[in-house]
Design a protein around this motif. Structure first.
Motif, mmCIF file in Angstrom:
data_model
loop_
_atom_site.group_PDB
_atom_site.id
_atom_site.type_symbol
_atom_site.label_atom_id
_atom_site.label_comp_id
_atom_site.label_asym_id
_atom_site.label_seq_id
_atom_site.Cartn_x
_atom_site.Cartn_y
_atom_site.Cartn_z
ATOM 1 N N LEU A 152 -6.044 11.153 -8.755
ATOM 2 C CA LEU A 152 -6.034 12.091 -7.501
ATOM 3 C C LEU A 152 -6.582 10.952 -6.233
ATOM 4 O O LEU A 152 -6.152 11.158 -5.208
ATOM 5 C CB LEU A 152 -7.208 13.255 -7.677
ATOM 6 N N LEU A 153 -7.533 9.921 -6.623
ATOM 7 C CA LEU A 153 -7.772 9.216 -5.553
ATOM 8 C C LEU A 153 -6.849 8.254 -5.094
ATOM 9 O O LEU A 153 -6.410 8.149 -3.827
ATOM 10 C CB LEU A 153 -9.123 8.298 -6.141
ATOM 11 N N VAL A 154 -6.119 7.723 -6.289
ATOM 12 C CA VAL A 154 -4.874 6.775 -5.815
ATOM 13 C C VAL A 154 -3.951 7.465 -4.833
ATOM 14 O O VAL A 154 -3.322 7.223 -3.962
ATOM 15 C CB VAL A 154 -4.451 6.113 -7.097
ATOM 16 N N CYS A 155 -3.590 8.791 -5.142
ATOM 17 C CA CYS A 155 -2.668 9.660 -4.546
ATOM 18 C C CYS A 155 -3.188 9.966 -3.182
ATOM 19 O O CYS A 155 -2.210 10.012 -2.306
ATOM 20 C CB CYS A 155 -2.236 10.929 -5.279
ATOM 21 N N GLY A 156 -4.432 10.375 -3.203
ATOM 22 C CA GLY A 156 -4.818 10.645 -1.891
ATOM 23 C C GLY A 156 -5.008 9.652 -0.937
ATOM 24 O O GLY A 156 -4.455 9.776 0.423
ATOM 25 N N VAL A 157 -5.595 8.279 -1.354
ATOM 26 C CA VAL A 157 -5.350 7.181 -0.365
ATOM 27 C C VAL A 157 -4.150 6.878 -0.071
ATOM 28 O O VAL A 157 -3.706 6.725 1.161
ATOM 29 C CB VAL A 157 -6.041 6.101 -1.154
ATOM 30 N N THR A 158 -3.151 6.836 -0.853
ATOM 31 C CA THR A 158 -1.692 6.388 -0.719
ATOM 32 C C THR A 158 -1.017 7.422 0.371
ATOM 33 O O THR A 158 -0.416 7.137 1.328
ATOM 34 C CB THR A 158 -0.742 6.380 -2.020
ATOM 35 N N GLY A 183 -6.572 5.609 6.875
ATOM 36 C CA GLY A 183 -5.919 6.320 5.771
ATOM 37 C C GLY A 183 -6.850 6.090 4.275
ATOM 38 O O GLY A 183 -6.873 7.120 3.804
ATOM 39 N N VAL A 184 -7.295 5.071 4.014
ATOM 40 C CA VAL A 184 -7.993 4.995 3.064
ATOM 41 C C VAL A 184 -9.402 5.523 3.323
ATOM 42 O O VAL A 184 -9.691 6.539 2.178
ATOM 43 C CB VAL A 184 -8.875 3.304 2.796
ATOM 44 N N ILE A 185 -10.055 5.700 4.161
ATOM 45 C CA ILE A 185 -11.365 6.733 4.595
ATOM 46 C C ILE A 185 -10.733 8.045 4.514
ATOM 47 O O ILE A 185 -11.336 8.829 3.528
ATOM 48 C CB ILE A 185 -11.680 6.413 5.802
ATOM 49 N N GLN A 186 -9.463 8.528 4.987
ATOM 50 C CA GLN A 186 -9.286 9.777 4.786
ATOM 51 C C GLN A 186 -8.879 10.133 3.215
ATOM 52 O O GLN A 186 -9.162 11.473 3.064
ATOM 53 C CB GLN A 186 -7.887 10.274 5.809
ATOM 54 N N GLY A 187 -8.380 9.201 2.854
ATOM 55 C CA GLY A 187 -8.004 9.523 1.469
ATOM 56 C C GLY A 187 -9.231 10.164 0.361
ATOM 57 O O GLY A 187 -8.939 10.737 -0.388
ATOM 58 N N VAL A 188 -10.098 9.017 0.578
ATOM 59 C CA VAL A 188 -11.329 9.256 -0.238
ATOM 60 C C VAL A 188 -11.940 10.756 0.310
ATOM 61 O O VAL A 188 -12.482 11.413 -0.663
ATOM 62 C CB VAL A 188 -12.416 8.051 0.055
ATOM 63 N N LEU A 189 -11.854 10.910 1.380
ATOM 64 C CA LEU A 189 -12.369 12.393 1.802
ATOM 65 C C LEU A 189 -11.623 13.530 1.489
ATOM 66 O O LEU A 189 -12.190 14.367 0.660
ATOM 67 C CB LEU A 189 -12.638 12.348 3.485
ATOM 68 N N VAL A 190 -10.267 13.513 1.483
ATOM 69 C CA VAL A 190 -9.748 14.533 1.181
ATOM 70 C C VAL A 190 -9.741 14.618 -0.568
ATOM 71 O O VAL A 190 -9.455 15.761 -1.143
ATOM 72 C CB VAL A 190 -8.063 14.583 1.580
#
Length: 89
Positions: A42-48, A60-67
């Motif tokens: 999920l983390l990889v998908c969220g960041v991507t 994008g990386v920050i938002q991916g970690v947060l979502v």
């Protein structure tokens, strides 16, 4: 608590929270995927996905970690509350 956390997530990234939640449910039902791997996927998908939505890669990386965190936290809050209700009966 969740409301304070969500204020750091951009509006365009909010759509990823239910998307990641559904991906997590699908992964949970896949026998070949171990439970401990699901948050990492999920983390990889969220960041991507967030990188595609954000103005720059770092955002994008920050938002991916947060979502991803919001999705996993939301799931755990629901699951733990449901389990608590079941054990109190």
């Amino acid at each position: 608590m969740m409301e304070e956390f969500l204020q750091y997530i951009s509006e365009q990234s909010l759509i990823l929270i239910p998307v990641l939640y559904v991906i997590g449910i699908l992964l949970k039902k896949t026998p070949q995927v171990k439970d401990w791997v699901i948050p990492w996927i999920l983390l990889v998908c969220g960041v991507t996905l967030s990188i595609f939505l954000a103005d720059d890669v770092l955002q994008g990386v920050i938002q991916g970690v947060l979502v991803t965190g919001a999705s996993v936290l939301g799931h755990q809050l629901y699951k733990q509350s449901k389990d608590r209700d079941m054990s109190s009966k």
